[in-house]
Design a protein around this motif. Structure first.
Motif, PDB file in Angstrom:
ATOM      1  N   ILE A  46       0.853  -1.193   0.000  1.00  0.00           N
ATOM      2  CA  ILE A  46       0.000   0.000   0.000  1.00  0.00           C
ATOM      3  C   ILE A  46       0.885   1.238   0.000  1.00  0.00           C
ATOM      4  O   ILE A  46       1.772   1.374   0.831  1.00  0.00           O
ATOM      5  N   LEU A  47       0.621   2.132  -0.954  1.00  0.00           N
ATOM      6  CA  LEU A  47       1.313   3.423  -1.033  1.00  0.00           C
ATOM      7  C   LEU A  47       0.246   4.500  -0.995  1.00  0.00           C
ATOM      8  O   LEU A  47      -0.612   4.552  -1.878  1.00  0.00           O
ATOM      9  N   SER A  48       0.276   5.345   0.021  1.00  0.00           N
ATOM     10  CA  SER A  48      -0.723   6.411   0.139  1.00  0.00           C
ATOM     11  C   SER A  48      -0.013   7.747   0.284  1.00  0.00           C
ATOM     12  O   SER A  48       0.728   7.961   1.237  1.00  0.00           O
ATOM     13  N   HIS A  49      -0.245   8.626  -0.673  1.00  0.00           N
ATOM     14  CA  HIS A  49       0.428   9.927  -0.684  1.00  0.00           C
ATOM     15  C   HIS A  49      -0.057  10.849   0.428  1.00  0.00           C
ATOM     16  O   HIS A  49       0.710  11.607   1.003  1.00  0.00           O
ATOM     17  N   PHE A  81       3.390  -4.514   3.040  1.00  0.00           N
ATOM     18  CA  PHE A  81       4.390  -3.467   2.857  1.00  0.00           C
ATOM     19  C   PHE A  81       3.665  -2.131   2.784  1.00  0.00           C
ATOM     20  O   PHE A  81       2.705  -1.992   2.024  1.00  0.00           O
ATOM     21  N   LEU A  82       4.123  -1.148   3.553  1.00  0.00           N
ATOM     22  CA  LEU A  82       3.540   0.195   3.531  1.00  0.00           C
ATOM     23  C   LEU A  82       4.635   1.184   3.155  1.00  0.00           C
ATOM     24  O   LEU A  82       5.715   1.162   3.732  1.00  0.00           O
ATOM     25  N   PHE A  83       4.335   2.047   2.187  1.00  0.00           N
ATOM     26  CA  PHE A  83       5.318   3.023   1.732  1.00  0.00           C
ATOM     27  C   PHE A  83       4.671   4.373   1.516  1.00  0.00           C
ATOM     28  O   PHE A  83       3.489   4.465   1.203  1.00  0.00           O
ATOM     29  N   ASN A  84       5.487   5.404   1.630  1.00  0.00           N
ATOM     30  CA  ASN A  84       5.097   6.745   1.214  1.00  0.00           C
ATOM     31  C   ASN A  84       5.493   6.851  -0.248  1.00  0.00           C
ATOM     32  O   ASN A  84       6.666   6.711  -0.579  1.00  0.00           O
ATOM     33  N   MET A 121      -1.337   7.698  -6.817  1.00  0.00           N
ATOM     34  CA  MET A 121      -0.390   8.330  -7.734  1.00  0.00           C
ATOM     35  C   MET A 121      -0.288   9.844  -7.542  1.00  0.00           C
ATOM     36  O   MET A 121       0.373  10.526  -8.314  1.00  0.00           O
ATOM     37  N   ALA A 122      -0.908  10.393  -6.512  1.00  0.00           N
ATOM     38  CA  ALA A 122      -0.936  11.845  -6.309  1.00  0.00           C
ATOM     39  C   ALA A 122       0.453  12.447  -6.138  1.00  0.00           C
ATOM     40  O   ALA A 122       0.661  13.619  -6.421  1.00  0.00           O
ATOM     41  N   ALA A 123       1.422  11.660  -5.702  1.00  0.00           N
ATOM     42  CA  ALA A 123       2.779  12.188  -5.519  1.00  0.00           C
ATOM     43  C   ALA A 123       3.332  12.777  -6.807  1.00  0.00           C
ATOM     44  O   ALA A 123       4.029  13.784  -6.790  1.00  0.00           O
ATOM     45  N   PHE A 124       2.999  12.166  -7.923  1.00  0.00           N
ATOM     46  CA  PHE A 124       3.484  12.678  -9.203  1.00  0.00           C
ATOM     47  C   PHE A 124       2.935  14.070  -9.483  1.00  0.00           C
ATOM     48  O   PHE A 124       3.637  14.936  -9.993  1.00  0.00           O
TER      49      PHE A 124
END
Length: 147
Positions: A46-49, A81-84, A121-124
């Motif tokens: 999981i990747l949450s911006h 797995f959790l990531f920024n 995908m908000a980080a982009f």
């Protein structure tokens, strides 16, 4: 039907695009999905911006209804797995492939059912990296599910 209900029936390798109006919709989706995926032998990334890794843990416990000790156990065993995504994507424009290698290798080694990545995908957009997003999307599988 919710996205979390659709994900288990999609083929591995499917690239899904999920548009949501509010952050809580994304939170509900990943919290609902991980509850069923992990006990069935999947690895979940999981990747949450808009949330810190700690906030994602809290969401999994509170909204997902799973005790925090169980959440932490999945993380320790390498099933969750959790990531920024700012760190994951923007260190290297195609960094998610490097990032994803570890869970994929673990899944193969341990005979897991598969790996599902739920990524915001908000980080982009926040970092004005639209060109990098397009490069990233261009190398993903062509079978895409949009909900």
């Amino acid at each position: 039907m919710s996205l979390a209900a659709l994900l288990p029936s999609s083929e591995y390798g499917t690239h899904g695009i999920y548009l949501y109006r509010e952050l809580n919709m994304f939170c509900l989706t990943y919290a609902e999905f991980y509850k069923t995926a992990l006990p069935q032998g999947e690895i979940v990334v999981i990747l949450s911006h808009y949330e810190t890794v700690g906030e994602v843990r809290d969401t999994l416990s509170e909204i997902g209804g799973i005790n925090m000790e169980i959440v932490e156990g999945y993380i320790r065993e390498g099933s969750l797995f959790l990531f920024n995504p700012t760190d994951a994507y923007l260190i290297d424009p195609l960094g998610t492939f490097k990032l994803a290698r570890s869970p994929v290798q673990r899944a193969k080694k341990e005979g897991k059912k598969g790996v599902t990545v739920l990524a915001d995908m908000a980080a982009f957009f926040a970092e004005s990296k639209i060109k990098e997003l397009l490069e990233y999307e261009a190398v993903l599988p062509k079978n895409t599910m949009v909900t």
